[in-house]
Every structure is written in C-alpha cells, then in structure tokens.
Design a protein around this motif. Structure first.
Motif, PDB file in Angstrom:
ATOM      1  N   GLN A 144      -1.171  -4.869  -1.641  1.00 26.32           N
ATOM      2  CA  GLN A 144      -1.568  -4.421  -0.298  1.00 26.32           C
ATOM      3  C   GLN A 144      -3.042  -4.019  -0.280  1.00 26.32           C
ATOM      4  O   GLN A 144      -3.765  -4.322   0.672  1.00 26.32           O
ATOM      5  CB  GLN A 144      -0.704  -3.251   0.153  1.00 26.32           C
ATOM      6  N   GLN A 145      -3.489  -3.376  -1.350  1.00 28.86           N
ATOM      7  CA  GLN A 145      -4.896  -2.957  -1.416  1.00 28.86           C
ATOM      8  C   GLN A 145      -5.816  -4.173  -1.540  1.00 28.86           C
ATOM      9  O   GLN A 145      -6.884  -4.217  -0.938  1.00 28.86           O
ATOM     10  CB  GLN A 145      -5.109  -1.997  -2.590  1.00 28.86           C
ATOM     11  N   GLY A 199      -0.858   2.455 -13.620  1.00 33.71           N
ATOM     12  CA  GLY A 199       0.363   1.668 -13.668  1.00 33.71           C
ATOM     13  C   GLY A 199       1.146   1.680 -12.368  1.00 33.71           C
ATOM     14  O   GLY A 199       2.379   1.671 -12.380  1.00 33.71           O
ATOM     15  N   SER A 200       0.453   1.660 -11.260  1.00 35.43           N
ATOM     16  CA  SER A 200       1.104   1.682  -9.949  1.00 35.43           C
ATOM     17  C   SER A 200       1.914   0.413  -9.712  1.00 35.43           C
ATOM     18  O   SER A 200       1.731  -0.597 -10.390  1.00 35.43           O
ATOM     19  CB  SER A 200       0.051   1.819  -8.850  1.00 35.43           C
ATOM     20  N   GLU A 201       2.773   0.491  -8.715  1.00 37.40           N
ATOM     21  CA  GLU A 201       3.607  -0.659  -8.338  1.00 37.40           C
ATOM     22  C   GLU A 201       2.731  -1.822  -7.888  1.00 37.40           C
ATOM     23  O   GLU A 201       1.712  -1.631  -7.221  1.00 37.40           O
ATOM     24  CB  GLU A 201       4.557  -0.271  -7.200  1.00 37.40           C
ATOM     25  N   CYS A 202       3.175  -3.024  -8.224  1.00 39.82           N
ATOM     26  CA  CYS A 202       2.376  -4.209  -7.878  1.00 39.82           C
ATOM     27  C   CYS A 202       2.268  -4.401  -6.365  1.00 39.82           C
ATOM     28  O   CYS A 202       1.255  -4.904  -5.873  1.00 39.82           O
ATOM     29  CB  CYS A 202       2.912  -5.458  -8.562  1.00 39.82           C
ATOM     30  N   ALA A 258     -11.998  -0.971  -3.782  1.00 38.40           N
ATOM     31  CA  ALA A 258     -12.000  -1.566  -5.125  1.00 38.40           C
ATOM     32  C   ALA A 258     -11.759  -0.486  -6.181  1.00 38.40           C
ATOM     33  O   ALA A 258     -11.009  -0.704  -7.152  1.00 38.40           O
ATOM     34  CB  ALA A 258     -13.316  -2.289  -5.385  1.00 38.40           C
ATOM     35  N   GLU A 259     -12.341   0.666  -5.994  1.00 38.43           N
ATOM     36  CA  GLU A 259     -12.117   1.774  -6.930  1.00 38.43           C
ATOM     37  C   GLU A 259     -10.664   2.228  -6.887  1.00 38.43           C
ATOM     38  O   GLU A 259     -10.088   2.597  -7.926  1.00 38.43           O
ATOM     39  CB  GLU A 259     -13.070   2.922  -6.618  1.00 38.43           C
ATOM     40  N   ALA A 260     -10.053   2.188  -5.721  1.00 37.11           N
ATOM     41  CA  ALA A 260      -8.638   2.555  -5.598  1.00 37.11           C
ATOM     42  C   ALA A 260      -7.756   1.574  -6.362  1.00 37.11           C
ATOM     43  O   ALA A 260      -6.769   1.985  -6.995  1.00 37.11           O
ATOM     44  CB  ALA A 260      -8.227   2.615  -4.122  1.00 37.11           C
ATOM     45  N   ILE A 261      -8.107   0.302  -6.328  1.00 39.49           N
ATOM     46  CA  ILE A 261      -7.344  -0.689  -7.105  1.00 39.49           C
ATOM     47  C   ILE A 261      -7.493  -0.401  -8.591  1.00 39.49           C
ATOM     48  O   ILE A 261      -6.516  -0.456  -9.348  1.00 39.49           O
ATOM     49  CB  ILE A 261      -7.805  -2.124  -6.785  1.00 39.49           C
TER      50      ILE A 261
END
Length: 91
Positions: free
Chosen positions: A40-41, A32-35, A22-25
């Motif tokens: 996937q996360q 602004g990472s790719e959707c 959840a922290e990674a999300i």
C-alpha cells in the motif's frame, strides 16, 4: 519566471512527502511489517510521483509549448524534449 521557480514551495512539499513515504517503507521493512502494508505504501509513493510528474509536465507544456513568441523550431525542440521524457517515464 520559470514554472519550477514559481511553484517551488508546492513542488518541494510533494518531494518531501515522497521522501517521508520512502522512509516509512524502509522502517516497515526493517520492522518486518506485513507485506500488504508495504504494498500500500509503494502504491502511495507511485501516486505521489505521478502527481509530481503531472504538475511539472503541465507547467512545462504551458510555459514552453504554449509560448506564443516561440518559433516553430523552438516549439518542435521543446516537443521532442517532452516526448523523450515521457517515453523514458512510461517504460
């Protein structure tokens, strides 16, 4: 001994892994990472939560519903509790 006490270390490991995911999300959204990476996360977290639910549910069913010393009324009460949780989880 309750199955959640007996399996505490393993259950906490699962919960900590979910927290990390959840922290990674959160970080990915902030950066602004790719959707697709975010999706996937999210899918990984869903799988991890499902695994946690399965482990706790299996332990509960084995300990409570499989208890040979339980009365029919106790078994019925435990069954209703499990069904209530499953209904809310599967909504």
């Amino acid at each position: 001994m309750s199955h959640t006490i007996r399996d505490r270390k393993q259950l906490l490991t699962r919960v900590r892994r979910i927290r990390g995911q959840a922290e990674a999300i959160e970080r990915a959204l902030e950066q602004g990472s790719e959707c697709t990476a975010i999706l996937q996360q999210i899918a990984a977290i869903r799988g991890a939560v499902n695994g946690l639910m399965t482990q706790v549910l299996e332990g509960h069913m084995r300990e409570h519903l499989g208890d040979v010393d339980a009365t029919p009324a106790q078994r019925e009460q435990d069954l209703e509790q499990v069904l209530g949780v499953l209904r809310s989880y599967l909504k």
